[in-house]
Write an enzyme that holds these catalytic residues in place. Structure first.
Site, PDB file in Angstrom:
ATOM      1  N   LYS A  73       0.845  -1.197   0.000  1.00  0.00           N
ATOM      2  CA  LYS A  73       0.000   0.000   0.000  1.00  0.00           C
ATOM      3  C   LYS A  73       0.879   1.246   0.000  1.00  0.00           C
ATOM      4  O   LYS A  73       1.894   1.299   0.710  1.00  0.00           O
ATOM      5  CB  LYS A  73      -0.930  -0.025   1.212  1.00  0.00           C
ATOM      6  CG  LYS A  73      -2.006   1.060   1.205  1.00  0.00           C
ATOM      7  CD  LYS A  73      -2.983   0.865   2.364  1.00  0.00           C
ATOM      8  CE  LYS A  73      -4.017   1.973   2.448  1.00  0.00           C
ATOM      9  NZ  LYS A  73      -4.973   1.768   3.558  1.00  0.00           N
ATOM     10  N   SER A  75     -10.137  -0.165   6.975  1.00  0.00           N
ATOM     11  CA  SER A  75      -9.530  -0.091   5.643  1.00  0.00           C
ATOM     12  C   SER A  75      -8.908  -1.380   5.128  1.00  0.00           C
ATOM     13  O   SER A  75      -8.507  -1.439   3.972  1.00  0.00           O
ATOM     14  CB  SER A  75      -8.484   1.020   5.601  1.00  0.00           C
ATOM     15  OG  SER A  75      -9.105   2.275   5.637  1.00  0.00           O
ATOM     16  N   SER A  79      -9.800   2.088   2.831  1.00  0.00           N
ATOM     17  CA  SER A  79      -8.956   2.812   1.886  1.00  0.00           C
ATOM     18  C   SER A  79      -7.948   1.915   1.158  1.00  0.00           C
ATOM     19  O   SER A  79      -7.298   2.379   0.230  1.00  0.00           O
ATOM     20  CB  SER A  79      -8.163   3.901   2.621  1.00  0.00           C
ATOM     21  OG  SER A  79      -7.247   3.309   3.553  1.00  0.00           O
TER      22      SER A  79
END
Lengths: 569, 81
Positions: free
Chosen positions: A167, A269, A245
């Site tokens: 990420k 997330s 997210s």
């Protein structure tokens, strides 16, 4: 029944002591915050050998240090006993379809090369990421170089030759780490986050930085609100959220652009995109994985965990990166890292999968009573859980639970994003783009309200330990918020398909565990996955019509300020 | 005691931002197409102050038996010997 040779770690944690010790450690815990952006200071990243080691209880003891929980014998045994994929078909098998553990076994057998495997993913990224936009940056050449180097050595690390997506709010040496924001648009860390160092030590290959909501606050958008990543199940319909997210992390795994990926979770997330796209997502107990080199959103609620094809893959990634890190004091003094690989290995009894340890699964009233696909999927999950020996028990919602987990108490976290980002807001509020509201709002929570929020966390923890987890070992949850608030582990498991507005999407359940209850969650998940194929389902490739539609300017749409604030994680 | 009006809350919000050195005027006053505008940002903060923080302030918690805890998981480190 079960594995009588050893208890999972959640059974060893003294919950009463846990509560008694609460009062002593509150204020002192505020030290050691991760600097925003500039956190890539000079100096070597901690490796397995340079982390202080304290005494570990012999009954559960392992080494300390990120990734040091890997017992080489256990790892070897894990791979030796794994079933191998059938490669006898006439057509060559695309290795990107293998789980990480399947590929890991073949890599160890010498039947698959790291470069060959990496190229399979890079080919899919090249072909499809224009549609999915799961990556903020693809590191193809570095991945090839890394894979070639791995092919030249023995397969020792548990992630040897496994292509992962990281990420883009996690520091990677020499590779831009933008958090998909204006602020860090050109930021190139000079060293890896500790967890990335640990993954490198385990032999992983980074194929790219996965896309995220700006500063990890919402579904993946440009900093000014234009939709980027799409749900792998509905690439032609950007209105369907990929979950946020860690949107790109979930899409990359489900679209076979990465074997597994790393996500971060402050407010759902990891588990929300997992439930939205059918990946197996694990948010470990707070502190289990170092936050050194992770751009902060909330000092007390940020977690790093895997989004994976199945429970075994999630265990591999967690095993490789969990552990103490002297750069992050929040990881120190915790129970040693146990053997997640064994916990994630299904056990059989009479030829049928059984849960490794006697386990009670708690459900709140009405949790499984819903109509439609959602209710049916939950009931199907419970039937499968019972079939592997899990005891399902109904538990009442403790008094005060709803209040302590309400939006008001959840909003307390906003202080922790306002403080580190205040210098940027003072410089120019436009740097925050479409996420401005949640960052600015944190400046309006008063000191006494913030303190009340921290006190409420203890009250919620007591309710959870004494009113929920005293009646069960694992609890099925509607929302991630309670366990995000108090740092307890969560596992998102796919449980089938549900129709929403004429679109078929994956459905997932959310299980919460006791402090350091990752093994228990893995054991339940892997037993259920041994009997079901929910986790093996994957979406079809995007159609030419999807591709054509997404090439149109503005086709992906945008989210506005108020929507982003409402959905803020 | 009268509860503050929207206008009073807005003045409070803007004053607090000015004290911190945050210049909201670089945003358009009202523009739904912009990533952010002053009107929507201030309205959101107003909702936080009016609807959410009173819930926190008014929630009864015993000050002696419920001390603050930032990092709950760090407290579970002791295992049975």
């Amino acid at each position: 029944m079960g594995d009588g040779s050893r208890q999972p770690q959640d059974a060893l944690v003294d919950r009463r002591s846990f509560l008694v010790r609460m009062g002593a450690l509150s204020a002192a815990a505020a030290v050691g915050c991760t600097p925003v952006g500039s956190g890539s200071g000079a100096g070597p990243a901690p490796g397995r050998g340079d982390v202080p080691v304290d005494g570990s209880p012999a009954d559960v003891g392992t080494a300390t240090g990120a990734g040091a929980g890997v017992d080489p014998r256990a790892a070897e045994s894990f791979f030796r006993e794994l079933p191998r994929p059938d490669l006898s078909g006439a057509a060559p098998t695309d290795s990107a379809e293998f789980t990480a553990w399947e590929a890991g076994a073949l890599l160890r057998d010498g039947r698959l090369g790291a470069l060959e495997h990496t190229e399979a993913y890079l080919a899919r990224i090249r072909r499809w990421d224009g549609v999915y936009q799961a990556f903020n940056e693809v590191t193809a050449e570095a991945a090839r170089a890394r894979a070639r180097a791995l092919d030249g050595g023995a397969a020792e690390g548990i992630l040897h030759g496994i292509p992962l997506a990281v990420k883009d709010n996690i520091h990677t040496a020499g590779v831009r780490t933008t958090a998909n924001s204006h602020i860090f648009r050109d930021f190139i860390p000079d060293r890896d986050a500790t967890l990335v160092s640990a993954l490198r030590g385990a032999g992983f290959v980074m194929v790219g930085k996965s896309q995220l909501g700006p500063l990890a606050t919402t579904r993946a958008l440009t900093p000014d609100g234009e939709v980027t990543t799409v749900n792998a199940w509905t690439p032609g319909n950007p209105d369907v959220s990929p979950g946020g997210s860690s949107s790109g992390s979930a899409t990359a795994v489900m679209a076979r652009l990465a074997a597994s990926s790393l996500g971060t979770q402050t407010g759902g997330s990891i588990t929300m995109p997992s439930r939205a796209q059918g990946t197996t997502g694990l948010k470990p107990t707070f502190g289990r994985v170092s936050l050194d080199g992770v751009i902060p959103l909330s000092y007390t609620r940020d977690h790093v965990g895997p989004l994976a094809r199945d429970v075994r893959d999630a265990a591999l990634v967690l095993q490789a990166m969990a552990g103490e890190d002297h750069r992050d004091p929040r990881t120190l003094g915790l129970p040693p890292v146990p053997d997640y690989l064994t916990a994630a290995t299904p056990v059989e009894e009479g030829g049928r999968a059984r849960v490794r340890w006697d386990t009670r699964l708690g459900i709140f009233p009405d949790w499984a009573d819903g109509g439609g696909d959602g209710g049916q999927n939950r009931r199907a999950f419970l039937r499968e859980a019972e079939s592997v020996g899990v005891d399902v028990v109904e538990i009442p919602v403790p008094d005060g639970w709803d209040e302590l987990t309400s939006g008001a108490f959840n909003a307390i976290r906003l202080v922790e994003r306002a403080e580190p980002f205040l210098p940027y807001m003072k410089d120019d509020v436009r740097l925050m783009g479409v996420t401005l509201t949640s960052f600015l709002s944190g400046l309006f929570v008063s000191g006494d309200e913030y303190l009340k929020g921290q006190r409420a966390k203890l009250a919620l923890l007591r309710l959870t330990l004494e009113g929920v987890l005293d009646r069960c070992d694992v609890v099925a949850l509607e929302s991630h918020i309670p366990f995000d608030m108090i740092g307890l582990p969560l596992l998102a498991l796919p449980v089938g398909i549900r129709e929403m507005g004429g679109v078929e999407l994956p459905d997932g359940v959310l299980l919460g565990g006791a402090p350091f209850g990752e093994e228990r969650l893995l054991a339940v998940g892997t037993a259920v996955q041994a009997r079901t194929d929910w986790h093996r389902r994957r979406p079809p490739e995007p159609s030419p019509a999807d591709e054509a539609w997404l090439r149109r300017p503005g086709a992906r749409g945008r989210l506005d300020l108020d929507t982003v604030a409402r959905e803020a994680q | 005691m009268n509860y503050p009006s929207d206008a009073e809350l807005d003045r409070f919000i803007r004053t607090r931002l000015q004290l911190l050195g945050i210049d909201l005027s670089v945003l358009p006053e009202e523009d739904a197409d912009a990533p952010a505008d002053q009107a929507r940002v201030v309205a959101a903060v107003r909702r936080l102050l009016r609807d959410q923080m009173p819930v926190v302030s008014d929630f009864p918690l015993d000050p002696i038996s419920v001390p603050p805890v930032l990092y709950t998981s760090a407290l579970s480190g002791r295992l049975h010997g």
